[in-house]
Write a protein that holds these residues in place. Structure first.
Motif, PDB file in Angstrom:
ATOM      1  N   VAL A  80       0.850  -1.347  -0.104  1.00 54.04           N
ATOM      2  CA  VAL A  80      -0.049  -0.100   0.087  1.00 54.04           C
ATOM      3  C   VAL A  80       0.844   1.263   0.103  1.00 54.04           C
ATOM      4  CG1 VAL A  80      -1.862   1.286   1.417  1.00 54.04           C
ATOM      5  CG2 VAL A  80      -1.809  -1.275   1.294  1.00 54.04           C
ATOM      6  N   ASN A  81       0.752   2.042  -0.948  1.00 55.50           N
ATOM      7  CA  ASN A  81       1.608   3.133  -1.028  1.00 55.50           C
ATOM      8  C   ASN A  81       0.953   4.451  -0.629  1.00 55.50           C
ATOM      9  OD1 ASN A  81       4.028   4.627  -1.989  1.00 55.50           O
ATOM     10  ND2 ASN A  81       3.080   4.814  -4.062  1.00 55.50           N
ATOM     11  N   GLN A  82       0.480   4.345   0.764  1.00 55.93           N
ATOM     12  CA  GLN A  82       0.155   5.511   1.685  1.00 55.93           C
ATOM     13  C   GLN A  82       0.792   5.404   2.884  1.00 55.93           C
ATOM     14  OE1 GLN A  82      -3.933   5.147   1.572  1.00 55.93           O
ATOM     15  NE2 GLN A  82      -4.223   5.594  -0.702  1.00 55.93           N
ATOM     16  N   ALA A  83       0.587   6.376   3.460  1.00 60.34           N
ATOM     17  CA  ALA A  83       1.158   6.814   4.976  1.00 60.34           C
ATOM     18  C   ALA A  83       0.293   5.956   5.714  1.00 60.34           C
ATOM     19  CB  ALA A  83       1.060   8.196   5.346  1.00 60.34           C
ATOM     20  N   LYS A 108      -2.380   7.615   7.770  1.00 62.78           N
ATOM     21  CA  LYS A 108      -3.853   7.837   7.015  1.00 62.78           C
ATOM     22  C   LYS A 108      -4.472   6.386   6.966  1.00 62.78           C
ATOM     23  CE  LYS A 108      -1.879  11.748   4.739  1.00 62.78           C
ATOM     24  NZ  LYS A 108      -1.753  12.437   3.407  1.00 62.78           N
ATOM     25  N   VAL A 109      -3.976   5.451   6.625  1.00 64.49           N
ATOM     26  CA  VAL A 109      -4.650   4.240   6.464  1.00 64.49           C
ATOM     27  C   VAL A 109      -5.161   3.759   7.993  1.00 64.49           C
ATOM     28  CG1 VAL A 109      -4.494   1.699   5.833  1.00 64.49           C
ATOM     29  CG2 VAL A 109      -3.193   3.497   4.420  1.00 64.49           C
ATOM     30  N   LYS A 144     -12.153   9.221   2.032  1.00 60.79           N
ATOM     31  CA  LYS A 144     -10.694   9.163   2.087  1.00 60.79           C
ATOM     32  C   LYS A 144     -10.211   8.078   1.087  1.00 60.79           C
ATOM     33  CE  LYS A 144      -9.641  11.523   5.762  1.00 60.79           C
ATOM     34  NZ  LYS A 144      -9.189  12.704   5.781  1.00 60.79           N
ATOM     35  N   ARG A 145      -9.152   8.491   0.360  1.00 62.24           N
ATOM     36  CA  ARG A 145      -8.342   7.527  -0.498  1.00 62.24           C
ATOM     37  C   ARG A 145      -7.947   6.214   0.102  1.00 62.24           C
ATOM     38  NH1 ARG A 145      -2.807   8.312  -3.734  1.00 62.24           N
ATOM     39  NH2 ARG A 145      -2.063   8.160  -1.620  1.00 62.24           N
ATOM     40  N   ALA A 146      -7.605   6.316   1.494  1.00 59.27           N
ATOM     41  CA  ALA A 146      -7.160   5.147   2.061  1.00 59.27           C
ATOM     42  C   ALA A 146      -8.207   4.164   2.205  1.00 59.27           C
ATOM     43  CB  ALA A 146      -6.523   5.513   3.477  1.00 59.27           C
ATOM     44  N   PRO A 192      -7.569   0.336   0.217  1.00 59.89           N
ATOM     45  CA  PRO A 192      -7.053  -0.793   0.835  1.00 59.89           C
ATOM     46  C   PRO A 192      -7.601  -1.596   1.966  1.00 59.89           C
ATOM     47  CG  PRO A 192      -5.675   1.259   0.481  1.00 59.89           C
ATOM     48  CD  PRO A 192      -6.816   1.654   0.051  1.00 59.89           C
TER      49      PRO A 192
END
Length: 67
Positions: A14-17, A20-21, A45-47, A50
């Motif tokens: 997962v290419n997110q902080a 945030k997830v 939210k984009r998170a 995932p």
């Protein structure tokens, strides 16, 4: 009352902080699968994507365990 089964699922890559997830995951922690998916479907939210994938994977794993 039905027995509650705990299933875990991990999503890699997962290419997110992580913070945030984790913020999105805390919205659905300790809820039923159906409730969690409805909440995440309405989360802007984009998170959320995932987390939805992880919940659906855990759901599929739980179904396969029961077979």
């Amino acid at each position: 009352m039905a027995d509650i089964q705990t299933v875990r699922s991990y999503i890699e890559g997962v290419n997110q902080a992580p913070r945030k997830v984790s913020l999105v995951a805390s919205l659905v922690r300790s809820r039923t699968v159906a409730d969690a998916l409805v909440i995440l479907a309405h989360t802007p939210k984009r998170a959320a994507l995932p987390v939805i994938k992880a919940i659906e994977s855990a759901k599929a794993n739980a179904i396969n365990i029961m077979i």
